[in-house]
Structures are given as structure tokens and as C-alpha cells.
Design a protein around this motif. Structure first.
Motif, PDB file in Angstrom:
ATOM      1  N   ILE A 208      22.338  -9.673 -27.449  1.00 44.67           N
ATOM      2  CA  ILE A 208      22.195  -8.254 -27.175  1.00 44.67           C
ATOM      3  C   ILE A 208      23.127  -7.866 -26.038  1.00 44.67           C
ATOM      4  CG2 ILE A 208      20.583  -6.441 -26.482  1.00 44.67           C
ATOM      5  CD1 ILE A 208      18.327  -8.207 -27.501  1.00 44.67           C
ATOM      6  N   PRO A 209      23.888  -6.774 -26.176  1.00 48.32           N
ATOM      7  CA  PRO A 209      24.702  -6.308 -25.040  1.00 48.32           C
ATOM      8  C   PRO A 209      23.810  -6.005 -23.842  1.00 48.32           C
ATOM      9  CG  PRO A 209      25.369  -5.215 -27.073  1.00 48.32           C
ATOM     10  CD  PRO A 209      24.106  -5.967 -27.389  1.00 48.32           C
ATOM     11  N   TYR A 210      24.259  -6.388 -22.666  1.00 53.78           N
ATOM     12  CA  TYR A 210      23.421  -6.255 -21.470  1.00 53.78           C
ATOM     13  C   TYR A 210      22.935  -4.825 -21.263  1.00 53.78           C
ATOM     14  CZ  TYR A 210      22.019  -5.580 -16.693  1.00 53.78           C
ATOM     15  OH  TYR A 210      21.310  -5.197 -15.591  1.00 53.78           O
ATOM     16  N   LEU A 211      23.829  -3.857 -21.388  1.00 54.34           N
ATOM     17  CA  LEU A 211      23.467  -2.477 -21.095  1.00 54.34           C
ATOM     18  C   LEU A 211      22.530  -1.878 -22.146  1.00 54.34           C
ATOM     19  CD1 LEU A 211      26.867  -1.131 -19.730  1.00 54.34           C
ATOM     20  CD2 LEU A 211      24.802  -1.686 -18.434  1.00 54.34           C
ATOM     21  N   GLU A 212      22.303  -2.583 -23.251  1.00 53.58           N
ATOM     22  CA  GLU A 212      21.354  -2.127 -24.260  1.00 53.58           C
ATOM     23  C   GLU A 212      20.004  -2.822 -24.127  1.00 53.58           C
ATOM     24  OE1 GLU A 212      22.989  -2.459 -28.166  1.00 53.58           O
ATOM     25  OE2 GLU A 212      24.893  -1.506 -27.617  1.00 53.58           O
ATOM     26  N   ALA A 213      19.922  -3.817 -23.269  1.00 61.46           N
ATOM     27  CA  ALA A 213      18.673  -4.569 -23.105  1.00 61.46           C
ATOM     28  C   ALA A 213      17.707  -3.806 -22.206  1.00 61.46           C
ATOM     29  CB  ALA A 213      18.967  -5.950 -22.510  1.00 61.46           C
ATOM     30  N   ASP A 214      16.430  -3.925 -22.502  1.00 61.56           N
ATOM     31  CA  ASP A 214      15.386  -3.283 -21.702  1.00 61.56           C
ATOM     32  C   ASP A 214      15.220  -4.057 -20.396  1.00 61.56           C
ATOM     33  OD1 ASP A 214      13.119  -2.209 -20.580  1.00 61.56           O
ATOM     34  OD2 ASP A 214      11.872  -2.388 -22.371  1.00 61.56           O
ATOM     35  N   PRO A 215      15.433  -3.422 -19.239  1.00 58.96           N
ATOM     36  CA  PRO A 215      15.323  -4.152 -17.965  1.00 58.96           C
ATOM     37  C   PRO A 215      13.910  -4.631 -17.664  1.00 58.96           C
ATOM     38  CG  PRO A 215      15.567  -1.805 -17.563  1.00 58.96           C
ATOM     39  CD  PRO A 215      15.811  -2.016 -19.031  1.00 58.96           C
ATOM     40  N   LEU A 216      12.912  -4.102 -18.371  1.00 57.25           N
ATOM     41  CA  LEU A 216      11.531  -4.502 -18.145  1.00 57.25           C
ATOM     42  C   LEU A 216      11.056  -5.558 -19.127  1.00 57.25           C
ATOM     43  CD1 LEU A 216       9.908  -1.027 -17.408  1.00 57.25           C
ATOM     44  CD2 LEU A 216      10.287  -2.880 -15.787  1.00 57.25           C
TER      45      LEU A 216
END
Length: 380
Positions: free
Chosen positions: A312-320
Motif C-alpha cells: 500500500i502506498p504510504y500516503l494512502e495508508a490509515d495512520p490509525l
């Protein structure tokens, strides 16, 4: 609020990094790009961004390494708060806002910094794995010394006066040929003098690839051993039990990296010292190795792992969203609870109150590289 980005020959990733800095939802920032004597197109990329964003300033310095570049940015920063961003890492758009809110909610000069969690990313910005998820706040010296949950230089937001009070970053590790743990050294100086807050979200994308500083495993291993000894010496108030655990953790980190670097002499030396210092850790590592080996020979698992899972691209991943893995285990949980007791009892703190401390003058101090620490054995 100041963002400091040290950059040396960073043309491959700098534009991606800068986009995540300029697109922070917290807008009241200045962005200092410290061009550390680059010989590629780093400067022209920085100038292109600066031309379209008045918040960006460029500092040109002779090449002195990441610690010296961060110190140059720290000296030039105008903000009361400072965040550091390596030129190949990424930030979630809410990173600065969440950290500023967390630090301001603490209120008081004894709170000096706030950390957040990270995910490891590859050269395509895709998530490889998540970093440590052991979370703590307040007086955390013993716990952070052992668990090292921050793990990179892009996860820290600190009060500028606190950074100056501890002497900034130390460039003498690089001069000694064992650079790579300057981040951990700086974190330890902060947590020894201040309380810190923690934002339990994955707000940093920490890039791991061949050619990065962290890929030089032998150097990082030597740096971790030296840094750990230096800070054990600087904190003699820690109990013998705590000191043994901390040094054993550093030796385990080092031996793994020595093995990957094919430095077998250092691997066996650090393994021997670890066995003397903290046998339960070595036995636990041996058990995990055997279990992983058995699991890797499972034919069903081999078939299942034939096709790699999509990243998954980092900026599309849920930070929570935390990865689905179990707790840290009874062994580490027991140690965490014991170290928590040490921190909360005040036994890890032996310095004067922060309110009584004046900012340090002059350049950062020089670590006593290779010095022995108390009764902890020295790796040779």
C-alpha cells in the motif's frame, strides 16, 4: 514552527519529501532546507520549491554530515517548535498538527518534545512494515533506553530551547566513523531532561533502501554500542538490572546487524557478551529462530507465500490502522512494566528540574566513544 530538512545528494527523493512538508495541514511553518554540500541537483530542486512557496528558506553549508546540518538548521530556525525531516522520508499531512496539539495540551516547561510512530517504506513509497508500537509518555528514560520506539529522525518535534539546552546533535560520531545513531543520541539527551508526549499514529514514512545511512549495518551497530555506553555513563542513577537490560538490548541489535554485514568477528564477540550479560534474551532469540525455521519449512505456508502481498502506498495508508500482530509477549511485557515502575518512581531521573536549567552554550559535546560503562562489559 520550523521544519528542518538536511539534504545531501538527495535528488532522488527530495521532491517527494518536500511535497509532504509543504502540504501539512498545519500551515504556520517555515521550512529550512539545509543543502549539506550536495554535488547533484539537490540545490536546484530546493530552489524550484522555494520559488513557489515563500515559507521555504535554503541554507548552503559545506558537507559536514546530517548532525551538523541539523544543528545549522536549528541555529537558524525562527520557530519556538522544531521538527526534523530527513530528505528521503515522508510525512502524513496531519503529522505536525497532531504533534503540536499534543505538546501544547501538556502545558509546562518540563515537557520538551513529542514523538510519533512510523512505517517503513521502499523506494516507491510503498509500505514495507510498521515500526515499533510500544507507546509511552511522561518520564520515559528507562523505557525509551530499552525499547527505542522512535526509530528515526523524522518522528520528533521538539521545543527549540530544549534542543539547544541539550546541545543539539552530536557530529563527533561521524568523525569517528560510526555515524548513524545520532538520532538516538539526541533522543536520549532529550528524555533524560524532559518529559515527552507520544502521538500513537503512523505519521512518518521512514524510507529503507540500499545506499541509505541505515543500510550500513556494521557502522550502525558500532554506533549503537557507543551511544548506549555513553548514555549509561551519563545516567549512573539507573539500577544494575536496568543497565544490564539496556546494554543487552544494544548488543542484540548490534549482533544482528554484524551478522547481516558479514562481520562475523564482531557478531561472535557481541553474542558472547550478550550471553554473559543477559542470558534470557539470548535464549529467547534462539527459541524464536527455531520456531521461525520450523514455520518456514511448512509447505502450506510456502504455497501461501508464493505470491507476495500487494503493498500500500504510504500516503494512502490509515495512520490509525495497526498491523494484525500480537502483543509484545510476556517476556517483553514484564520488562516494560518493570521499566515503567522505574520511570514513574523517579529512579530514572537524576538531573535538576528543567525549569532551573539554562540552555547550554557553545557546540554540542563530544561523546566518549568506546568508554566502558559501570560494570557493563565492553565489546571488543
Amino acid at each position: 514552527m520550523s521544519i528542518i530538512i538536511p539534504a545531501y545528494n538527495a535528488e532522488t527523493y527530495l521532491a517527494r519529501t518536500l511535497r509532504t512538508a509543504v502540504h501539512q495541514s498545519y500551515r504556520t511553518v517555515e521550512i529550512l532546507i539545509v543543502n549539506d554540500g550536495s554535488t547533484d541537483s539537490t540545490l536546484s530542486i530546493a530552489q524550484e520549491f522555494a520559488a513557489s512557496d515563500p515559507r521555504i528558506r535554503i541554507l548552503n553549508t559545506p558537507n559536514g554530515g546530517v548532525a551538523a546540518a541539523r544543528n545549522a538548521g536549528l541555529a537558524a530556525a525562527a520557530g519556538e517548535l522544531v521538527a526534523f525531516l530527513d530528505a528521503d522520508d515522508l510525512w502524513h499531512p496531519e503529522k505536525i498538527r497532531r504533534q503540536v496539539d499534543a505538546l501544547r495540551s501538556c502545558n509546562g516547561p518540563e515537557w520538551g518534545a513529542v514523538f510519533t510512530l512510523h512505517r517503513r517504506i521502499d523506494e516507491f513509497d510503498d509500505v514495507i512494515s510498521q515500526g515499533a508500537t510500544v507507546i509511552y509518555s511522561g518520564d520515559i528514560l528507562a523505557r525509551h533506553f530499552y525499547f527505542k520506539s522512535v526509530g528515526n529522525g523524522s518522528a520528533l518535534l521538539v521545543r527549540r530551547d530544549a534542543a539547544l539546552a541539550v546541545g543539539g546533535y552530536d557530529s563527533s560520531y561521524r568523525a569517528a566513523g560510526i555515524g548513524g545513531c545520532e538520532d538516538f543520541d539526541f533522543e536520549m539527551k532529550i528524555v533524560a531532561r524532559y518529559k515527552v508526549a507520544f502521538v500513537p499514529e503512523f505519521l512518518v514514512g521512514y524510507r529503507v533502501y540500499e545506499g541509505s545511512m541505515s543500510s550500513n549495518r556494521a557502522r550502525m551497530a558500532e554506533g549503537m554500542i557507543a551511544t548506549t555506553r555513553n548514555h549509561l555513563e551519563a545516567n549512573p542513577q539507573l539500577s544494575e538490572e536496568t543497565r544490564r537490560w539496556i546494554m543487552a538490548g544494544a548488543l542484540h541489535y548490534a549482533r544482528v546487524n554484524f551478522l547481516r554485514a558479514r562481520r562475523f568477528d564482531r557478531f561472535f564477540a557481541s553474542t558472547w557478551e550478550l550471553a554473559r550479560l543477559d542470558p534470557p534474551v539470548l535464549l529467547r532469540m534462539g527459541k524464536h529462530f527455531v520456531m521461525n525455521l520450523i514455520g518456514s519449512l511448512n509447505p502450506i505456508r510456502l504455497l501461501r507465500n508464493r505470491e507476495p502481498e500487494p503493498r500500500i502506498p504510504y500516503l494512502e495508508a490509515d495512520p490509525l490502522e495497526f498491523a494484525s500482530r500480537g502483543p509484545i509477549g510476556r517476556f517483553q511485557t514484564a520488562r516494560f512494566q518493570r521499566l515503567c515502575e522505574v520511570d514513574e518512581s523517579g529512579l530514572s531521573r537524576a538531573l535538576p528540574d528543567v525549569a532551573d536549567m539554562a540552555p547550554a552554550q557553545g557546540s554540542p559535546g563530544t561523546p566518549k566513544l568506546g568508554a566502558s560503562v559501570g560494570s557493563s562489559p565492553r565489546v571488543t
